[in-house]
Design a protein around this motif. Structure first.
Motif, PDB file in Angstrom:
ATOM      1  N   LEU A 260       3.755   6.261  -5.264  1.00 28.15           N
ATOM      2  CA  LEU A 260       3.676   6.433  -6.716  1.00 28.15           C
ATOM      3  C   LEU A 260       2.424   7.190  -7.115  1.00 28.15           C
ATOM      4  O   LEU A 260       2.456   8.017  -8.031  1.00 28.15           O
ATOM      5  CB  LEU A 260       3.730   5.065  -7.410  1.00 28.15           C
ATOM      6  N   GLY A 261       1.310   6.928  -6.434  1.00 21.48           N
ATOM      7  CA  GLY A 261       0.065   7.644  -6.735  1.00 21.48           C
ATOM      8  C   GLY A 261       0.233   9.143  -6.554  1.00 21.48           C
ATOM      9  O   GLY A 261      -0.136   9.926  -7.430  1.00 21.48           O
ATOM     10  N   HIS A 262       0.807   9.548  -5.426  1.00 15.99           N
ATOM     11  CA  HIS A 262       0.998  10.984  -5.185  1.00 15.99           C
ATOM     12  C   HIS A 262       1.953  11.597  -6.210  1.00 15.99           C
ATOM     13  O   HIS A 262       1.706  12.695  -6.727  1.00 15.99           O
ATOM     14  CB  HIS A 262       1.530  11.218  -3.767  1.00 15.99           C
TER      15      HIS A 262
ATOM     16  N   LEU B  63      -4.048   4.791  -9.508  1.00 18.87           N
ATOM     17  CA  LEU B  63      -3.521   4.811  -8.141  1.00 18.87           C
ATOM     18  C   LEU B  63      -4.226   5.880  -7.314  1.00 18.87           C
ATOM     19  O   LEU B  63      -4.499   5.679  -6.123  1.00 18.87           O
ATOM     20  CB  LEU B  63      -2.013   5.062  -8.161  1.00 18.87           C
TER      21      LEU B  63
ATOM     22  N   PRO C 246       0.812  -1.225   0.000  1.00 21.15           N
ATOM     23  CA  PRO C 246       0.000   0.000   0.000  1.00 21.15           C
ATOM     24  C   PRO C 246       0.846   1.276   0.000  1.00 21.15           C
ATOM     25  O   PRO C 246       0.508   2.253  -0.681  1.00 21.15           O
ATOM     26  CB  PRO C 246      -0.844  -0.116   1.275  1.00 21.15           C
ATOM     27  N   MET C 247       1.977   1.272   0.726  1.00 18.48           N
ATOM     28  CA  MET C 247       2.782   2.494   0.759  1.00 18.48           C
ATOM     29  C   MET C 247       3.461   2.764  -0.579  1.00 18.48           C
ATOM     30  O   MET C 247       3.530   3.903  -1.038  1.00 18.48           O
ATOM     31  CB  MET C 247       3.802   2.445   1.894  1.00 18.48           C
TER      32      MET C 247
ATOM     33  N   LEU D 154      -6.980   9.507  -3.247  1.00 14.41           N
ATOM     34  CA  LEU D 154      -6.443  10.868  -3.378  1.00 14.41           C
ATOM     35  C   LEU D 154      -7.514  11.952  -3.558  1.00 14.41           C
ATOM     36  O   LEU D 154      -7.391  13.034  -2.959  1.00 14.41           O
ATOM     37  CB  LEU D 154      -5.387  10.951  -4.495  1.00 14.41           C
TER      38      LEU D 154
ATOM     39  N   GLU E 118       2.295   1.940  -3.450  1.00 17.70           N
ATOM     40  CA  GLU E 118       1.248   2.443  -4.349  1.00 17.70           C
ATOM     41  C   GLU E 118       0.865   3.883  -3.999  1.00 17.70           C
ATOM     42  O   GLU E 118       0.597   4.696  -4.889  1.00 17.70           O
ATOM     43  CB  GLU E 118       0.030   1.516  -4.307  1.00 17.70           C
ATOM     44  N   SER E 119       0.836   4.209  -2.703  1.00 21.31           N
ATOM     45  CA  SER E 119       0.507   5.591  -2.316  1.00 21.31           C
ATOM     46  C   SER E 119       1.589   6.568  -2.785  1.00 21.31           C
ATOM     47  O   SER E 119       1.280   7.634  -3.316  1.00 21.31           O
ATOM     48  CB  SER E 119       0.375   5.709  -0.791  1.00 21.31           C
TER      49      SER E 119
ATOM     50  N   ARG F 229      -5.978   4.760  -3.970  1.00 21.76           N
ATOM     51  CA  ARG F 229      -5.401   5.254  -2.723  1.00 21.76           C
ATOM     52  C   ARG F 229      -6.132   6.492  -2.186  1.00 21.76           C
ATOM     53  O   ARG F 229      -5.570   7.254  -1.399  1.00 21.76           O
ATOM     54  CB  ARG F 229      -3.897   5.540  -2.905  1.00 21.76           C
TER      55      ARG F 229
ATOM     56  N   SER G 162      -1.177   6.292   4.180  1.00 22.18           N
ATOM     57  CA  SER G 162      -0.506   5.693   3.023  1.00 22.18           C
ATOM     58  C   SER G 162      -0.312   4.186   3.176  1.00 22.18           C
ATOM     59  O   SER G 162      -0.205   3.481   2.183  1.00 22.18           O
ATOM     60  CB  SER G 162       0.840   6.366   2.770  1.00 22.18           C
TER      61      SER G 162
END
Lengths: 313, 313
Positions: free
Chosen positions: A101-103, B105, A95-96, B111, A98-99, B109, A275
């Motif tokens: 990279l998502g941000h 993502l 999960p971290m 966002l 992915e978080s 996640r 995250s």
């Protein structure tokens, strides 16, 4: 053998545990410490123990922490008693990763602007969207989570520089530096991502000079612990636009107070320590705990993911 | 040899081209078609040509399209004259791959919720954040862009199913199906991502039955062309929450009209056809065009990325 959970898993999961270990006594209690004096093993998120609790738990031999950070635990009292501590490090990596990279992708590909313009029904194409590919990331703390972040970044064509205390090689890092070499390396980084734990070495590791050394369009992410940098340093850096964005998942004080200046700086993204969240979290933590419990009950007293309470990780 | 650009690159880039090809005549004009009758080669984004322009351009032998879609060009008139058409397919793969992963993502996640809560200074941790890892993506149109999306998804531990007309194997796809097998496969997909061009085979390929066949928490992304699905079908699917999100980068009418219902549906994300944007776009397009121009001037009349105007891609 008495095993005290200081939180309450779902009924179904409780039953599964009880069935799997018919000879052990399980107690699932939230904020009720009446079973501390007789508990042999304690399962906790690591935020509800103090010296008094350790003193009461006179039979305690193993603390299983269902988290990665142990900085809120009474280190000395635990170390003095020789109590074994282990955690679930590694389970946050998916999960971290992915978080993180998502941000990063959200900022590179202008998602905050896209969302905002939709609220106003505004078709606006004049974004300065950029790419991850070809950029450089400096990863502070390339452990299990940092390596996963490094692995994903490399898939996007990003150069990864790992930074830890020793400078010893870590996985998925194109280059390694030690804390001593950090300041000199910062001008190369487009992203500076910390997943460092809170220890005496990492507390206030970053000062204003570090933000001054970063590129003006750099993105700083703190996904480790809030005390990596003093709040006033971060506020000064962001108010003076020394870098383009700070994405913060961790804070000195959590919850972040409603009146805190961080909330309203438009170059700071506040992620409320989520995250590592995942619907698979508890299931994965149990996958670490249960095999270790089995070994413990058979007399093998060395669980995986041991935490050294003197070092703090 | 006369080469007409129907757009105006930066001065610096113009100079670079002129210096590299001292014997050719370059014209850089925006919306001025006075040089059409003498142009041998036309460089265009593909949205400013009609039958009349083709008729005027009596010397024209090669149209270099600085885009991937050619659906706005007068196919028959170009095919009838035997004019060579080539495009820059492939250069969108990096920004589009990053945009697709960024949107996925971001939704997984939480966002959009994180950004919204920050506006209200609200520390809220009760998100239902999920993970990409372990999910399944169905990729409609696994060409250069689709393969890049597949490659990145696989790095996140996602199973990729490619879907094209033939069902022939494509890169970075764990499995391939043809258009005929699409409806039966949809119930397996957590994400349905289209990068299909607009052709007679793909127009209205998706009907309401396709959305009914998807999982209720599926994410649909249209990053190909707007006419893949009728707007009324998409509106019905999203208003009835047949799936969790639709992320749309392409529309039947662009710009999307301000009063369009898409803007205000909270399970639709409107990306205003910006997923392919990159600060490196023109530079990369030139890296395809200039070597081909060199070959063309030396008599080699087969540029890379040929487009078959009868097929439309």
């Amino acid at each position: 053998m008495e095993i005290l959970f200081t939180f309450v898993p779902k009924e179904e999961m409780q039953q599964q545990i009880i069935t799997e270990f018919p000879d052990a006594d399980f107690h699932f209690f939230y904020k009720d410490k009446s079973k501390l004096p007789t508990a042999d093993i304690l399962v906790t998120y690591g935020e509800d123990l103090d010296e008094e609790a350790i003193a009461q738990a006179q039979n305690l031999k193993w603390i299983m922490v269902f988290s990665a950070g142990v900085e809120k635990m009474p280190h000395e009292a635990i170390a003095a008693r020789g109590i074994t501590v282990s955690n679930v490090r590694g389970i946050h990596k998916t999960p971290m990763g992915e978080s993180v990279l998502g941000h990063l992708l959200a900022l590179k590909r202008s998602l905050p602007d896209i969302y905002k313009n939709q609220q106003n029904h505004k078709w606006e194409r004049q974004f300065r969207s950029t790419e991850l590919r070809g950029s450089t990331a400096l990863i502070l703390g390339p452990g299990a989570i940092g390596a996963e972040v490094g692995r994903l970044l490399q898939a996007f064509g990003v150069i990864t520089i790992g930074c830890n205390r020793s400078g010893n090689q870590a996985e998925y890092m194109n280059e390694m530096i030690s804390f001593d070499g950090l300041l000199a390396k910062l001008p190369e980084a487009d992203m500076v991502i910390s997943i460092l734990p809170s220890t005496s070495d990492t507390k206030y590791l970053l000062g204003l000079e570090h933000f001054q050394a970063m590129k003006q369009d750099a993105i700083f992410m703190n996904f480790g612990r809030g005390d990596l940098v003093k709040e006033e340093v971060l506020i000064e850096a962001m108010q003076n636009k020394m870098i383009s964005y700070a994405v913060l998942d961790v804070f000195v004080q959590e919850p972040l107070p409603e009146e805190h200046v961080f909330w309203s700086l438009d170059n700071i993204v506040i992620s409320p320590h989520v995250s590592g969240k995942s619907e698979k979290y508890l299931e994965r933590a149990m996958e670490i705990f249960l095999p270790n419990l089995k070994k413990w009950l058979s007399g093998e007293n060395e669980p995986t993911n041991l935490v050294n309470m003197e070092k703090g990780y």
